[in-house]
Design a protein around this motif. Structure first.
Motif, PDB file in Angstrom:
ATOM      1  N   LEU A   1       7.044  -0.757  -0.013  1.00  0.00           N
ATOM      2  CA  LEU A   1       7.424  -2.147  -0.290  1.00  0.00           C
ATOM      3  C   LEU A   1       6.222  -3.081  -0.232  1.00  0.00           C
ATOM      4  CD1 LEU A   1      10.691  -2.332   1.853  1.00  0.00           C
ATOM      5  CD2 LEU A   1      10.485  -1.857  -0.593  1.00  0.00           C
ATOM      6  N   PHE A   2       5.354  -2.886   0.778  1.00  0.00           N
ATOM      7  CA  PHE A   2       4.236  -3.811   0.984  1.00  0.00           C
ATOM      8  C   PHE A   2       3.127  -3.682  -0.048  1.00  0.00           C
ATOM      9  CE2 PHE A   2       5.406  -4.031   5.728  1.00  0.00           C
ATOM     10  CZ  PHE A   2       6.195  -5.147   5.513  1.00  0.00           C
ATOM     11  N   ILE A   3       3.044  -2.547  -0.734  1.00  0.00           N
ATOM     12  CA  ILE A   3       2.047  -2.463  -1.814  1.00  0.00           C
ATOM     13  C   ILE A   3       2.714  -2.626  -3.179  1.00  0.00           C
ATOM     14  CG2 ILE A   3       0.416  -1.125  -0.436  1.00  0.00           C
ATOM     15  CD1 ILE A   3       1.142   1.311  -2.233  1.00  0.00           C
TER      16      ILE A   3
ATOM     17  N   PHE B   1       2.609  -8.889  -0.097  1.00  0.00           N
ATOM     18  CA  PHE B   1       1.750  -7.817  -0.604  1.00  0.00           C
ATOM     19  C   PHE B   1       0.671  -7.602   0.455  1.00  0.00           C
ATOM     20  CE2 PHE B   1      -2.064  -6.645  -3.191  1.00  0.00           C
ATOM     21  CZ  PHE B   1      -1.634  -5.382  -3.560  1.00  0.00           C
ATOM     22  N   ILE B   2       0.671  -6.413   1.084  1.00  0.00           N
ATOM     23  CA  ILE B   2      -0.278  -6.118   2.163  1.00  0.00           C
ATOM     24  C   ILE B   2      -1.061  -4.867   1.764  1.00  0.00           C
ATOM     25  CG2 ILE B   2      -0.580  -5.688   4.627  1.00  0.00           C
ATOM     26  CD1 ILE B   2       2.235  -6.899   5.054  1.00  0.00           C
ATOM     27  N   PRO B   3      -2.227  -5.058   1.132  1.00  0.00           N
ATOM     28  CA  PRO B   3      -2.997  -3.919   0.614  1.00  0.00           C
ATOM     29  C   PRO B   3      -3.316  -2.849   1.650  1.00  0.00           C
ATOM     30  CG  PRO B   3      -3.903  -5.966  -0.206  1.00  0.00           C
ATOM     31  CD  PRO B   3      -2.875  -6.333   0.821  1.00  0.00           C
ATOM     32  N   PHE B   4      -3.493  -3.228   2.916  1.00  0.00           N
ATOM     33  CA  PHE B   4      -3.817  -2.255   3.954  1.00  0.00           C
ATOM     34  C   PHE B   4      -2.791  -1.123   4.025  1.00  0.00           C
ATOM     35  CE2 PHE B   4      -3.210  -0.734   8.317  1.00  0.00           C
ATOM     36  CZ  PHE B   4      -4.429  -0.106   8.506  1.00  0.00           C
ATOM     37  N   PHE B   5      -1.531  -1.414   3.697  1.00  0.00           N
ATOM     38  CA  PHE B   5      -0.481  -0.401   3.785  1.00  0.00           C
ATOM     39  C   PHE B   5      -0.660   0.729   2.775  1.00  0.00           C
ATOM     40  CE2 PHE B   5       1.559  -3.012   6.829  1.00  0.00           C
ATOM     41  CZ  PHE B   5       2.457  -2.189   7.497  1.00  0.00           C
ATOM     42  N   SER B   6      -1.547   0.559   1.820  1.00  0.00           N
ATOM     43  CA  SER B   6      -1.808   1.648   0.878  1.00  0.00           C
ATOM     44  C   SER B   6      -2.383   2.873   1.592  1.00  0.00           C
ATOM     45  CB  SER B   6      -2.743   1.198  -0.250  1.00  0.00           C
ATOM     46  OG  SER B   6      -4.000   0.824   0.271  1.00  0.00           O
ATOM     47  N   VAL B   7      -3.016   2.651   2.734  1.00  0.00           N
ATOM     48  CA  VAL B   7      -3.532   3.771   3.538  1.00  0.00           C
ATOM     49  C   VAL B   7      -2.366   4.682   3.943  1.00  0.00           C
ATOM     50  CG1 VAL B   7      -4.639   4.394   5.723  1.00  0.00           C
ATOM     51  CG2 VAL B   7      -5.528   2.474   4.359  1.00  0.00           C
TER      52      VAL B   7
END
Length: 176
Positions: free
Chosen positions: A133-135, A14-20
């Motif tokens: 996928l990351f978020i 889970f990589i919150p930065f990818f929500s950008v």
């Protein structure tokens, strides 16, 4: 309600930065469609019709095969965009992913763009696809189905556009 999450999905970080990148999706679509239109109208129409047709097929799929994507619990200090994404985009009906479908179609449509524009579209499209996928907004099956559906509708619309561009023969013009 179907849950398509696999062991691979659960192992994906889970990589919150990818929500950008997930949020950049709207302007990305508009800018890419504009660039395609400026380069070649038939490619623009093919891409736009493929997007519309793909979204219709996806929404029909949602009706007959509803899905749910498990999400992580958000604690304090998470990226600003993740809670907004989770509020605006429910974890239901993600198979196929419309984000992935449309990004894939932008990749296909951008094939007529100059090299650097094509590269920029490819990088941004894949960052948005990975962001799903990351978020934890989608799972691998959603991504694979979005790409597969994208390719199918792009091929179909390509044939339709090509058929419309064929000049009528004298005989077929007389028959009409």
């Amino acid at each position: 309600m179907h849950v398509l999450s696999t062991q691979f999905d659960r192992a994906t970080p889970f990589i919150p930065f990818f929500s950008v990148f997930y949020f950049i999706w709207y302007p990305f679509l508009l800018i890419t469609l504009y660039l395609i239109l400026q380069q070649k109208k038939s490619a623009y129409y093919q891409t736009l019709v493929a997007v519309c047709f793909g979204i219709l097929v996806a929404n029909f799929t949602f009706l007959i095969y509803p899905t749910f994507v498990p999400r992580p619990q958000l604690g304090p200090g998470w990226n600003f965009f993740v809670p907004i994404t989770y509020r605006l985009d429910e974890p239901y009906n993600g198979f196929p992913s419309i984000h992935v479908l449309t990004c894939y179609l932008m990749l296909r449509g951008a094939g007529i763009l100059p090299k650097w524009s094509r590269l920029a579209v490819a990088v941004m499209a894949w960052l948005i696809i990975l962001s799903t996928l990351f978020i934890k907004q989608h799972v691998i099956a959603d991504m694979a189905a979005g790409i597969a559906l994208g390719e199918i509708v792009f091929q179909i619309t390509g044939r339709l556009i090509k058929e419309r561009q064929q000049p009528l023969s004298h005989e077929s013009a007389v028959e009409s």
